[in-house]
Design a protein around this motif. Sequence first.
Motif, PDB file in Angstrom:
ATOM      1  N   LEU A 178       1.116  -0.861   0.294  1.00 44.40           N
ATOM      2  CA  LEU A 178      -0.487   0.121   0.097  1.00 44.40           C
ATOM      3  C   LEU A 178       0.253   1.328  -0.494  1.00 44.40           C
ATOM      4  O   LEU A 178       1.907   1.018   0.902  1.00 44.40           O
ATOM      5  CB  LEU A 178      -1.213  -0.114   1.040  1.00 44.40           C
ATOM      6  CG  LEU A 178      -2.171  -0.857   1.417  1.00 44.40           C
ATOM      7  CD1 LEU A 178      -2.245  -1.172   2.753  1.00 44.40           C
ATOM      8  CD2 LEU A 178      -3.165  -1.621  -0.061  1.00 44.40           C
ATOM      9  N   ALA A 179       0.356   2.148  -0.545  1.00 39.45           N
ATOM     10  CA  ALA A 179       1.202   3.568  -1.239  1.00 39.45           C
ATOM     11  C   ALA A 179       0.267   4.658  -0.131  1.00 39.45           C
ATOM     12  O   ALA A 179      -1.379   4.952  -0.675  1.00 39.45           O
ATOM     13  CB  ALA A 179       1.404   4.221  -2.714  1.00 39.45           C
ATOM     14  N   TYR A 180       0.589   4.966   1.287  1.00 38.14           N
ATOM     15  CA  TYR A 180       0.266   6.125   1.796  1.00 38.14           C
ATOM     16  C   TYR A 180       0.250   7.509   1.546  1.00 38.14           C
ATOM     17  O   TYR A 180       0.904   7.581   1.282  1.00 38.14           O
ATOM     18  CB  TYR A 180      -0.052   5.720   3.970  1.00 38.14           C
ATOM     19  CG  TYR A 180      -0.322   4.409   4.006  1.00 38.14           C
ATOM     20  CD1 TYR A 180      -1.759   4.029   4.519  1.00 38.14           C
ATOM     21  CD2 TYR A 180       0.210   2.858   4.488  1.00 38.14           C
ATOM     22  CE1 TYR A 180      -2.715   3.120   5.105  1.00 38.14           C
ATOM     23  CE2 TYR A 180       0.067   2.231   4.448  1.00 38.14           C
ATOM     24  CZ  TYR A 180      -1.676   1.778   5.068  1.00 38.14           C
ATOM     25  OH  TYR A 180      -1.879   0.647   5.151  1.00 38.14           O
ATOM     26  N   GLY A 217      -5.031   7.789   3.292  1.00 41.19           N
ATOM     27  CA  GLY A 217      -5.570   7.746   2.240  1.00 41.19           C
ATOM     28  C   GLY A 217      -4.464   6.428   1.381  1.00 41.19           C
ATOM     29  O   GLY A 217      -3.160   6.761   1.892  1.00 41.19           O
ATOM     30  N   SER A 218      -4.842   5.362   0.954  1.00 40.86           N
ATOM     31  CA  SER A 218      -4.380   4.383   0.182  1.00 40.86           C
ATOM     32  C   SER A 218      -4.294   4.425  -0.722  1.00 40.86           C
ATOM     33  O   SER A 218      -6.029   4.130  -1.650  1.00 40.86           O
ATOM     34  CB  SER A 218      -3.789   2.779   1.517  1.00 40.86           C
ATOM     35  OG  SER A 218      -5.317   2.722   1.728  1.00 40.86           O
ATOM     36  N   GLU A 219      -3.314   3.517  -1.705  1.00 33.54           N
ATOM     37  CA  GLU A 219      -3.478   2.939  -2.925  1.00 33.54           C
ATOM     38  C   GLU A 219      -2.209   1.796  -3.038  1.00 33.54           C
ATOM     39  O   GLU A 219      -1.518   1.379  -2.614  1.00 33.54           O
ATOM     40  CB  GLU A 219      -3.065   3.969  -3.919  1.00 33.54           C
ATOM     41  CG  GLU A 219      -2.728   2.945  -5.229  1.00 33.54           C
ATOM     42  CD  GLU A 219      -2.317   4.080  -6.185  1.00 33.54           C
ATOM     43  OE1 GLU A 219      -3.053   3.789  -7.726  1.00 33.54           O
ATOM     44  OE2 GLU A 219      -1.108   5.103  -6.046  1.00 33.54           O
ATOM     45  N   GLU A 220      -3.620   0.213  -3.192  1.00 35.03           N
ATOM     46  CA  GLU A 220      -2.824  -1.043  -3.761  1.00 35.03           C
ATOM     47  C   GLU A 220      -2.480  -0.669  -4.904  1.00 35.03           C
ATOM     48  O   GLU A 220      -2.403  -0.862  -5.852  1.00 35.03           O
ATOM     49  CB  GLU A 220      -3.971  -1.488  -3.353  1.00 35.03           C
ATOM     50  CG  GLU A 220      -3.724  -3.011  -2.994  1.00 35.03           C
ATOM     51  CD  GLU A 220      -2.874  -4.483  -3.214  1.00 35.03           C
ATOM     52  OE1 GLU A 220      -2.133  -4.538  -2.950  1.00 35.03           O
ATOM     53  OE2 GLU A 220      -3.063  -4.176  -4.883  1.00 35.03           O
ATOM     54  N   VAL A 221      -1.150  -1.390  -4.800  1.00 34.95           N
ATOM     55  CA  VAL A 221      -0.114  -1.700  -5.593  1.00 34.95           C
ATOM     56  C   VAL A 221       0.759  -2.314  -5.936  1.00 34.95           C
ATOM     57  O   VAL A 221       1.879  -2.876  -7.300  1.00 34.95           O
ATOM     58  CB  VAL A 221       1.288  -0.141  -6.201  1.00 34.95           C
ATOM     59  CG1 VAL A 221      -0.008   1.209  -5.905  1.00 34.95           C
ATOM     60  CG2 VAL A 221       1.837   0.121  -4.545  1.00 34.95           C
ATOM     61  N   GLN A 273       0.488  -3.934  -9.445  1.00 34.23           N
ATOM     62  CA  GLN A 273       1.150  -2.834 -10.852  1.00 34.23           C
ATOM     63  C   GLN A 273       2.754  -3.313 -10.107  1.00 34.23           C
ATOM     64  O   GLN A 273       3.809  -3.987 -11.480  1.00 34.23           O
ATOM     65  CB  GLN A 273       1.293  -1.404 -10.513  1.00 34.23           C
ATOM     66  CG  GLN A 273      -0.550  -1.688 -11.091  1.00 34.23           C
ATOM     67  CD  GLN A 273       0.209   0.292 -10.486  1.00 34.23           C
ATOM     68  OE1 GLN A 273       0.715   0.953  -9.695  1.00 34.23           O
ATOM     69  NE2 GLN A 273      -1.640   0.777 -10.138  1.00 34.23           N
ATOM     70  N   THR A 291       7.532   3.778  -7.862  1.00 28.75           N
ATOM     71  CA  THR A 291       6.697   2.629  -7.424  1.00 28.75           C
ATOM     72  C   THR A 291       6.850   2.142  -5.584  1.00 28.75           C
ATOM     73  O   THR A 291       6.159   2.813  -4.563  1.00 28.75           O
ATOM     74  CB  THR A 291       5.593   1.618  -8.389  1.00 28.75           C
ATOM     75  OG1 THR A 291       5.610   2.220  -9.080  1.00 28.75           O
ATOM     76  CG2 THR A 291       4.398   1.118  -7.544  1.00 28.75           C
ATOM     77  N   ARG A 315       7.441   4.767  -3.279  1.00 33.37           N
ATOM     78  CA  ARG A 315       5.808   5.304  -2.828  1.00 33.37           C
ATOM     79  C   ARG A 315       5.271   4.213  -1.294  1.00 33.37           C
ATOM     80  O   ARG A 315       4.441   4.578  -0.443  1.00 33.37           O
ATOM     81  CB  ARG A 315       4.898   5.508  -3.955  1.00 33.37           C
ATOM     82  CG  ARG A 315       4.384   6.494  -4.197  1.00 33.37           C
ATOM     83  CD  ARG A 315       3.968   6.155  -5.853  1.00 33.37           C
ATOM     84  NE  ARG A 315       2.586   6.412  -5.591  1.00 33.37           N
ATOM     85  CZ  ARG A 315       1.822   5.806  -6.116  1.00 33.37           C
ATOM     86  NH1 ARG A 315       2.009   4.670  -7.269  1.00 33.37           N
ATOM     87  NH2 ARG A 315       0.339   6.241  -5.642  1.00 33.37           N
ATOM     88  N   SER A 320       5.299   7.041   2.819  1.00 30.69           N
ATOM     89  CA  SER A 320       4.323   8.071   2.657  1.00 30.69           C
ATOM     90  C   SER A 320       4.671   9.409   2.050  1.00 30.69           C
ATOM     91  O   SER A 320       5.295  10.110   2.739  1.00 30.69           O
ATOM     92  CB  SER A 320       3.385   7.337   4.001  1.00 30.69           C
ATOM     93  OG  SER A 320       3.453   6.493   4.560  1.00 30.69           O
TER      94      SER A 320
END
Length: 292
Positions: free
Chosen positions: A68-70, A155-159, A162, A218, A221, A225
């Motif tokens: 996760l990229a927070y 917030g977070s993004e699941e990478v 990728q 990536t 990231r 964070s």
Amino acid sequence: MKKVLFGSCALALVLAGCSENAERQDGVGAAMEAAADSAVAEEMAQPAAAADDQIAGRAELPANMPKLAYAYGLSYRLPSDQIGKLMRSHANLCEQQGPSSCRIVGMDLSGDVEEDTVRGTLQLAVAASHARAVSALIEDEAEGAGAEQAKATIGSEEVSKQIVDTEARIRAREELRDRLLEVLRTRKGSVNDLVAAERSVAEVNEEIDQTRSWLAETKGRVAFSRMDIDYAPATAVAGDFTAPIEGALGSLGSILGNIVAVLIVLLAIALPTGGLVAGAIWLRRRLAAVPS
């Protein structure tokens, strides 16, 4: 003489039997001690094996965890003359953590203190494992400066997908590059084929470098964070109440102006039209008054 020899032999047999019994007892004792030591070692090995399994399980756990990229968002309200001071305090706090924990990405301060239009933005890159601790330190620093927290978001993004897809693409392109290099080493094919292979190798290497750069970004990231901190004057909160009133007063002038403009247009149309109508009525009356 025979009796003496017989007695000596009997004594020797007795001594030999005693010695054999002692050796047997010693052997039994040694076996019992070895068995006891083996049991103790087995009992000690069981917890150790369990601990090793537990450690191995923990080591495998992060590989299955999603990456996760927070992104953290903080916003504070305080007097305009204190915004720059608090922002510099937060920047110093980040630098005190060291570059492996916190880094300053960007810093912006603009506006006029007398006009109460000061705005500030501080962008940090914080190690994911220390992000919550650094956020708590920033909040404590702001609270000590008398700032009011207006916003706090995470917030977070699941990478994970990728990263896995990119690594697989890099491996595939490296295999292609190796095959092309093999063609160049063996010199198999025509001159045109060799020239095309060299051009393809250069293109593949460029693509691999670009993909590796994106992959490193990536992963960066995930490791660090992003933390964005916004600063605004405290009067901005009170201005939210008076903003509609000020907007209504500002639009009142334009409304009155439009009304006056409409009246002027109507008057400009009504005067000529009214004159013509009045002239026609007067002319009709004069004609009607003339004796035939």
